[in-house]
Design a protein around this motif. Structure first.
Motif, PDB file in Angstrom:
ATOM      1  N   VAL B  52       0.840  -1.192   0.000  1.00  0.00           N
ATOM      2  CA  VAL B  52       0.000   0.000   0.000  1.00  0.00           C
ATOM      3  C   VAL B  52       0.878   1.246   0.000  1.00  0.00           C
ATOM      4  O   VAL B  52       1.978   1.242   0.566  1.00  0.00           O
ATOM      5  CB  VAL B  52      -0.975  -0.016   1.210  1.00  0.00           C
ATOM      6  CG1 VAL B  52      -0.209   0.041   2.526  1.00  0.00           C
ATOM      7  CG2 VAL B  52      -1.980   1.121   1.117  1.00  0.00           C
ATOM      8  N   ALA B  53       0.398   2.282  -0.689  1.00  0.00           N
ATOM      9  CA  ALA B  53       1.095   3.568  -0.672  1.00  0.00           C
ATOM     10  C   ALA B  53       0.078   4.644  -0.318  1.00  0.00           C
ATOM     11  O   ALA B  53      -1.119   4.506  -0.603  1.00  0.00           O
ATOM     12  CB  ALA B  53       1.722   3.858  -2.030  1.00  0.00           C
ATOM     13  N   GLU B  62      -0.852  -0.324   8.644  1.00  0.00           N
ATOM     14  CA  GLU B  62      -1.337   0.269   9.901  1.00  0.00           C
ATOM     15  C   GLU B  62      -1.025   1.763   9.997  1.00  0.00           C
ATOM     16  O   GLU B  62      -1.235   2.383  11.046  1.00  0.00           O
ATOM     17  CB  GLU B  62      -0.734  -0.478  11.101  1.00  0.00           C
ATOM     18  CG  GLU B  62      -1.097  -1.967  11.164  1.00  0.00           C
ATOM     19  CD  GLU B  62      -2.608  -2.218  11.097  1.00  0.00           C
ATOM     20  OE1 GLU B  62      -3.381  -1.416  11.654  1.00  0.00           O
ATOM     21  OE2 GLU B  62      -3.009  -3.219  10.458  1.00  0.00           O
ATOM     22  N   THR B  63      -0.511   2.362   8.938  1.00  0.00           N
ATOM     23  CA  THR B  63      -0.242   3.813   8.950  1.00  0.00           C
ATOM     24  C   THR B  63      -1.564   4.569   9.134  1.00  0.00           C
ATOM     25  O   THR B  63      -2.538   4.285   8.450  1.00  0.00           O
ATOM     26  CB  THR B  63       0.394   4.252   7.608  1.00  0.00           C
ATOM     27  OG1 THR B  63       1.580   3.492   7.393  1.00  0.00           O
ATOM     28  CG2 THR B  63       0.736   5.733   7.619  1.00  0.00           C
ATOM     29  N   GLY B  68      -8.419  13.469   3.176  1.00  0.00           N
ATOM     30  CA  GLY B  68      -7.846  13.936   1.919  1.00  0.00           C
ATOM     31  C   GLY B  68      -6.727  13.070   1.359  1.00  0.00           C
ATOM     32  O   GLY B  68      -6.222  13.343   0.269  1.00  0.00           O
ATOM     33  N   ASP B  69      -6.313  12.040   2.083  1.00  0.00           N
ATOM     34  CA  ASP B  69      -5.239  11.158   1.592  1.00  0.00           C
ATOM     35  C   ASP B  69      -5.661  10.426   0.325  1.00  0.00           C
ATOM     36  O   ASP B  69      -6.840  10.121   0.137  1.00  0.00           O
ATOM     37  CB  ASP B  69      -4.878  10.091   2.650  1.00  0.00           C
ATOM     38  CG  ASP B  69      -3.940  10.633   3.724  1.00  0.00           C
ATOM     39  OD1 ASP B  69      -3.399  11.736   3.551  1.00  0.00           O
ATOM     40  OD2 ASP B  69      -3.766   9.928   4.744  1.00  0.00           O
ATOM     41  N   GLU B  70      -4.665  10.128  -0.518  1.00  0.00           N
ATOM     42  CA  GLU B  70      -4.894   9.232  -1.644  1.00  0.00           C
ATOM     43  C   GLU B  70      -4.203   7.906  -1.319  1.00  0.00           C
ATOM     44  O   GLU B  70      -2.992   7.869  -1.090  1.00  0.00           O
ATOM     45  CB  GLU B  70      -4.309   9.806  -2.942  1.00  0.00           C
ATOM     46  CG  GLU B  70      -4.623   8.911  -4.134  1.00  0.00           C
ATOM     47  CD  GLU B  70      -4.006   9.397  -5.443  1.00  0.00           C
ATOM     48  OE1 GLU B  70      -4.752   9.549  -6.420  1.00  0.00           O
ATOM     49  OE2 GLU B  70      -2.773   9.619  -5.476  1.00  0.00           O
ATOM     50  N   VAL B  71      -4.991   6.836  -1.280  1.00  0.00           N
ATOM     51  CA  VAL B  71      -4.473   5.522  -0.918  1.00  0.00           C
ATOM     52  C   VAL B  71      -4.390   4.656  -2.174  1.00  0.00           C
ATOM     53  O   VAL B  71      -5.363   4.552  -2.927  1.00  0.00           O
ATOM     54  CB  VAL B  71      -5.365   4.850   0.140  1.00  0.00           C
ATOM     55  CG1 VAL B  71      -4.879   3.430   0.432  1.00  0.00           C
ATOM     56  CG2 VAL B  71      -5.372   5.690   1.425  1.00  0.00           C
ATOM     57  N   LEU B  72      -3.194   4.069  -2.409  1.00  0.00           N
ATOM     58  CA  LEU B  72      -2.973   3.241  -3.596  1.00  0.00           C
ATOM     59  C   LEU B  72      -2.871   1.789  -3.157  1.00  0.00           C
ATOM     60  O   LEU B  72      -1.999   1.452  -2.348  1.00  0.00           O
ATOM     61  CB  LEU B  72      -1.681   3.658  -4.296  1.00  0.00           C
ATOM     62  CG  LEU B  72      -1.450   5.155  -4.516  1.00  0.00           C
ATOM     63  CD1 LEU B  72      -0.098   5.393  -5.178  1.00  0.00           C
ATOM     64  CD2 LEU B  72      -2.562   5.755  -5.356  1.00  0.00           C
TER      65      LEU B  72
END
Lengths: 150, 80
Positions: B52-53, B62-63, B68-72
């Motif tokens: 995951v990024a 677990e970050t 507003g984050d973009e999760v890849l």
């Protein structure tokens, strides 16, 4: 020199080798990863790489930095292809040069191993049977939706 | 609830049938978010061996997520 690239074009082996040449280096080790005609008992006709370039380039450069720091090699470069590829084409090329061979072998091995683990790159194999599948991803989607993949 | 953009790659994109979506979610980590995505998309199954990024930096499952984050979501990689 340190350079990491993603390219959709055939890799120029001579130009790549030229990047590594240095009068203070007595050893150059290169690794070529080729498109193979079989995998897990299936006959592979061609394959396709999907690359998320923004992060692949960032992470690729990080791997080269780590290899240079860890093994003390002078030059470390790598190129990875994206898109559709035919059998026997060079899919990935790693090259390292250093004063002595030990560090060059070790750094080259480190770079290709880390690249396989860390870079956001996916391989879809197209088989003789007409099916196509993302490598290592069989568990990612429900079996009933298998026909979507391809 | 926070607003998160989600992007799916390779096998995940083909399983969900979409490249991206925006979710209003109570999820606090990518792990929780992925579980929610599994309930939204029936054909999405497992994140075993996946990466995951967040905002174009490699992250951990677990970050903590921020609005507003973009999760890849990266299915198991297979470069080389």
């Amino acid at each position: 020199v340190k350079r990491f690239e993603i390219t959709a074009q055939a890799i120029d082996l001579e130009a790549f080798r030229a990047l590594l040449i240095s009068q203070s280096c007595g050893a150059c080790v290169q690794f070529e990863g080729w498109v193979r005609d079989h995998n897990e008992g299936q006959k592979v006709l061609r394959l396709e790489y999907e690359v998320y370039a923004p992060l692949a380039v960032k992470e690729g450069n990080r791997i080269l930095d780590q290899a240079m720091e860890r093994f003390g090699v002078e030059n470390a470069c790598a190129v990875h292809r994206s898109g559709l590829m035919e059998l026997s084409e060079v899919a990935v090329l790693v090259g390292v040069s250093s004063p002595h061979r030990g560090a060059a072998f070790d750094a080259c091995r480190y770079i290709i191993d880390q690249a396989k683990l860390r870079l956001p790159i996916w391989k879809k194999e197209h088989y003789e049977s007409g099916e196509a599948e993302w490598v290592n991803c069989r568990h990612c989607y429900a079996a009933g939706d298998h026909h979507h993949i391809g | 609830m926070i607003k998160i953009s989600v992007r799916y790659f390779a096998a995940f994109r083909e399983a969900t049938g979409i490249e991206s979506e925006t979710l209003e979610t109570p999820a606090q980590t990518p792990a929780e978010l992925f579980s929610e995505c599994i309930t939204l998309h029936g054909s999405l199954r497992s994140r075993t061996a996946s990466l995951v990024a967040i905002n174009d930096e490699m992250a951990d499952w677990e970050t903590p997520l921020n609005d507003g984050d973009e999760v890849l979501f990266f299915p198991p990689v297979a470069g080389g």
